[in-house]
Design a protein around this motif. Structure first.
Motif, PDB file in Angstrom:
ATOM      1  N   MET A  52       0.824  -1.221   0.000  1.00 39.13           N
ATOM      2  CA  MET A  52       0.000   0.000   0.000  1.00 39.13           C
ATOM      3  C   MET A  52       0.855   1.267   0.000  1.00 39.13           C
ATOM      4  N   PHE A  95      -6.837   0.781  -3.210  1.00 39.19           N
ATOM      5  CA  PHE A  95      -6.704   0.696  -1.751  1.00 39.19           C
ATOM      6  C   PHE A  95      -7.623  -0.383  -1.191  1.00 39.19           C
ATOM      7  N   THR A 257      -2.972   0.219  -4.913  1.00 36.38           N
ATOM      8  CA  THR A 257      -3.235   1.634  -4.639  1.00 36.38           C
ATOM      9  C   THR A 257      -2.414   2.516  -5.554  1.00 36.38           C
TER      10      THR A 257
END
Length: 360
Positions: A52, A95, A257
């Motif tokens: 992430m 995400f 993401t």
């Protein structure tokens, strides 16, 4: 130009320092990457590496651009708002995908249909707004065009629904292409940074040669090229700062993401700078990676006979894994693929500039 340098430099600094903080926090929270079981065995050692990291790239870009605009006292343009919407919207889809992977401790996040729906919604809203006449400037230039473009608009004026479909194809195609490329340490980050740097140059040139009161064959009918250059510089800086920690051996991964957001942003730049077909050349590596997967799947299905499994064109797809399986070191694959990207970028920018010179 001051906004370009300030935004790009600040985004680089925030990404460089912010990624170090993200590594510590994500490690503490246990936000580690799961590795696909059918991948190269050398990747198993990466299990648990924080993911992430794309959150840092997005935040660094937003802060860098915001500060650059505050410092120059110029409000964001319609093109900037649209591009940032596309960038952040697809980042949110990624995400969710990353979070589900972490929460459920598996290598697959969102169902493919759910991810596709999320990308489609963001892409279609972006396309509709980009074509909305309310966003036209005082010279009636809109963010997007109803014509297909290579270096400039050409061909027939297409119906709105067709243009939106093409924008959707470009956004979903390149967001997934960068996602496919993000399989080796630093590969997608470095390649994306090179293409965004190219778009910084293209947008600066379009701004310097923007059409004024008189339209001729040499000027560019792009609505907000200078603002696009600022955002491109910010994303370039954010990628460079993140690459410091993402290069082999990676301390953090960008995850979906980052990859979905970067790929969608490339498509957004192509649409808003009216260089849709030029992106196919500038982002040639991403096109190659996607084609390798399509060819692998297509050939496997075509050679499947009488219950026997089909044959494979590559040892593994996407194609960067094929070279790993041949025995190439991961760093060797990444550097050579960066070189390919550099050649594509050099060719694309060279053609862009040569066309303008030829018009003189």
């Amino acid at each position: 130009m001051r906004a370009i340098l300030l935004g790009g430099g600040l985004a680089l600094l925030i990404s460089l320092l912010g990624t170090r903080i993200a590594i510590a926090q994500f490690t503490k929270l246990g936000y580690g990457q799961e590795i696909r079981e059918d991948g190269p065995t050398t990747h198993l050692s990466k299990r648990g590496t924080p993911t992430m990291g794309g959150v840092v790239i997005v935040l660094a870009t937003l802060v860098g651009y915001g500060v650059a605009r505050l410092a120059t006292g110029i409000a964001p343009s319609a093109s900037a708002w649209l591009l940032l919407f596309l960038f952040v919207g697809t980042a949110l889809v990624g995400f969710l995908d990353d979070f589900i992977k972490i929460f459920r401790q598996r290598s697959l996040g969102l169902r493919s249909r759910a991810k596709f729906i999320g990308q489609t919604v963001v892409a279609v809203v972006f396309g509709v707004l980009a074509l909305w006449s309310r966003f036209n400037d005082n010279r009636d230039r809109g963010p997007a065009s109803h014509q297909i473009s290579f270096l400039r608009d050409w061909g027939w004026t297409l119906p709105t629904v067709v243009v939106i479909a093409l924008i959707w194809l470009l956004v979903t195609g390149f967001s997934n292409a960068v996602n496919l490329t993000d399989g080796l340490d630093g590969l997608a980050t470095g390649a994306s940074g090179l293409v965004f740097a190219a778009y910084t140059i293209v947008a600066i040139w379009q701004s310097n040669q923007s059409c004024g009161a008189t339209v001729n064959a040499r000027c560019y009918l792009v609505r907000d090229p200078l603002d696009l250059a600022v955002i491109a510089a910010c994303i370039t800086g954010a990628c460079v700062g993140f690459l410091w920690w993402n290069a082999s051996p990676a301390r953090i991964f960008m995850g979906d993401t980052g990859s979905l957001a970067l790929g969608a942003a490339l498509a957004g730049f192509a649409v808003l700078s009216r260089t849709e077909l030029l992106l196919v050349l500038l982002g040639g590596l991403f096109v190659i990676e996607t084609l390798s997967v399509m060819l692998q799947v297509g050939w496997f299905k075509a050679t499947k006979r009488n219950g026997r499994p089909g044959r494979r064109l590559f040892r593994m797809a996407p194609i960067h894994h094929h070279f790993e399986m041949l025995g190439w070191e991961q760093v060797t694959v990444v550097i050579r693929f960066w070189i390919i990207t550099g050649l594509c970028v050099a060719a694309g920018v060279g053609i862009f500039y040569a066309e303008w010179v030829a018009g003189n």
